[in-house]
Design an enzyme around this catalytic site. Structure first.
Site, PDB file in Angstrom:
ATOM      1  N   ASP A 172     -14.128   7.326 -22.739  1.00  0.00           N
ATOM      2  CA  ASP A 172     -14.991   8.067 -23.662  1.00  0.00           C
ATOM      3  C   ASP A 172     -15.764   7.158 -24.609  1.00  0.00           C
ATOM      4  O   ASP A 172     -16.444   7.645 -25.505  1.00  0.00           O
ATOM      5  CB  ASP A 172     -14.156   9.058 -24.479  1.00  0.00           C
ATOM      6  CG  ASP A 172     -13.158   8.359 -25.401  1.00  0.00           C
ATOM      7  OD1 ASP A 172     -12.473   7.421 -24.919  1.00  0.00           O
ATOM      8  OD2 ASP A 172     -13.064   8.741 -26.576  1.00  0.00           O
ATOM      9  N   ASP A 174      -6.375   7.731 -24.626  1.00  0.00           N
ATOM     10  CA  ASP A 174      -6.758   8.539 -25.791  1.00  0.00           C
ATOM     11  C   ASP A 174      -8.254   8.829 -25.765  1.00  0.00           C
ATOM     12  O   ASP A 174      -9.080   7.912 -25.672  1.00  0.00           O
ATOM     13  CB  ASP A 174      -6.390   7.795 -27.075  1.00  0.00           C
ATOM     14  CG  ASP A 174      -4.900   7.530 -27.168  1.00  0.00           C
ATOM     15  OD1 ASP A 174      -4.160   7.991 -26.288  1.00  0.00           O
ATOM     16  OD2 ASP A 174      -4.473   6.833 -28.120  1.00  0.00           O
ATOM     17  N   ASP A 206      -8.859   5.324 -19.197  1.00  0.00           N
ATOM     18  CA  ASP A 206      -8.458   5.266 -20.599  1.00  0.00           C
ATOM     19  C   ASP A 206      -7.498   6.426 -20.875  1.00  0.00           C
ATOM     20  O   ASP A 206      -7.453   7.411 -20.129  1.00  0.00           O
ATOM     21  CB  ASP A 206      -9.723   5.378 -21.471  1.00  0.00           C
ATOM     22  CG  ASP A 206      -9.421   5.312 -22.942  1.00  0.00           C
ATOM     23  OD1 ASP A 206      -8.512   4.550 -23.337  1.00  0.00           O
ATOM     24  OD2 ASP A 206     -10.081   6.037 -23.712  1.00  0.00           O
TER      25      ASP A 206
END
Length: 381
Positions: free
Chosen positions: A134, A15, A13
């Site tokens: 995240d 961001d 990922d």
């Protein structure tokens, strides 16, 4: 045996994983908002240089190309991210960006796999691949791909609860507080062990994680012994579960001895090939006592015991069994163990020994994945 020729991938990922995700609008649409996560650049560089994963960026960018998020405001910071990483040897083999809004639930958006068809065609070892992110959607993507998730989270307990509530626990290989822990895991693997030892005298189940946080769940039927084993987990940082059903109606001997053997075997199993570990450990004062524990996970068992006790029992635990426990532990873990204790208070003395053992273990099992050298001139441990 034929080697696996399939490629492995890290689906990463952007961001919240490589760069900090802005709190307010969650869009990195200006250079002022661009900030790398601590350790992301250096660790990604290490991963790219030393490991054989293809690197694939997979990012949801809600509404990219719309009036509220023009493409030109995205491209500048995004290209800066890529150029910065390329300067450190990190070049993505593939970049997949979905622009679907979150509420649309289209199969192109993570955790959907519609844009990842080439990785599902059979040419990739997805079971040996990971999705790093995240959010729970990153772990869900791993599940959908047949890979494993690595979840970046500062609050491990909350992350575990969220994963359990979403039925994603089995799909998450690691909850990592930072990128350094991710590098350590990807290079050295997990350091967990489960040992079951069943005899006519005892039934023992031990689970431990050398890279845990000191969480313990101990039940041996001997309160003081539970307290001492808890010291090992908490002061070494090892997650430790010990369940024992022993023949305490006979006496305490078999329970204590067999637990020592099984715990030692679990330590040896979790240490694996021992690459990158410090190997040695020491020390500890406790009130009136001075306790020294020196150990070496060198593959050979040896115990030197220099401690005397003048009470028959501490709690329900016979003091004569302390020596026996540590001998069993040394044999099971295949480690050298030197124990010395001086002092007047018997409780403090033995508690000091267990705490010193824990601190020695903590020091000795520390792993440096960046060198990953075997701490021996023999070529094996």
């Amino acid at each position: 045996m034929e080697q696996n020729s399939k490629k492995r991938a890290l689906f990463i990922d952007r961001d919240g994983t490589i760069v900090v995700e802005p709190i307010i609008d969650e869009q990195v649409d200006s250079f002022e908002k661009l900030e790398f996560l601590p350790g992301a650049i250096g660790n990604l560089s290490f991963i790219a240089r030393t490991l054989d994963f293809e690197l694939v960026m997979v990012s949801n960018q809600d509404g990219l190309g719309t009036e509220s998020f023009p493409t030109e405001t995205f491209e500048g910071p995004h290209n800066m991210i890529l150029k910065t990483l390329e300067g450190e040897g990190v070049k993505f083999d593939d970049i997949i960006i979905d622009v679907t809004f979150e509420h649309e639930h289209k199969p192109t958006r993570k955790p959907g796999t519609a844009l990842l068809g080439k990785y599902l065609s059979g040419g990739y070892d997805l079971a040996g691949s990971y999705v790093i992110g995240d959010r729970l959607t990153d772990v869900k993507l791993a599940q959908n791909l047949g890979a494993k998730g690595i979840l970046i989270a500062s609050d491990r307990e909350k992350a575990e609860a969220d994963l359990a509530a979403a039925h994603l626990t089995e799909s998450c290989a690691l909850i990592a507080p930072d990128w350094t822990r991710i590098s350590d895991f990807l290079r050295g693997g997990e350091r967990k062990a489960q040992v079951v030892r069943n005899t006519a005298e005892t039934r023992i189940s031990i689970a431990l994680d050398l890279d845990g946080t000191g969480r313990c769940d101990i039940s041996t039927g001997l309160g003081f012994f539970d307290h001492m084993l808890d010291q090992i987990g908490r002061h070494s940082g090892i997650d430790l579960s010990v369940k024992v059903d022993g023949d305490l109606y006979v006496d305490e001997h078999h329970t204590i001895e067999d637990t020592g053997i099984a715990l030692g075997e679990a330590l040896a199993q979790a240490l694996g090939n021992k690459r990158g570990i410090d190997r040695y450990g020491f020390v500890l004062p406790m009130d009136d006592c001075q306790c020294t524990v020196a150990l070496d996970f060198g593959g050979r068992s040896w115990l030197v015991w220099d401690a005397e006790f003048h009470r028959e029992k501490i709690g329900e635990m016979p003091t004569e069994m302390f020596h026996h426990f540590f001998k069993s532990l040394s044999d099971g873990a295949r480690m050298n163990l030197y124990i010395s204790a001086r002092g007047q208070n018997e409780h403090h003395k033995i508690e000091g020994i267990f705490k010193a053992l824990a601190r020695s273990i903590k020091q000795a099992i520390r792993r440096d994945a960046f060198t990953y050298a075997l701490p021996s001139t023999k070529g094996m441990l």
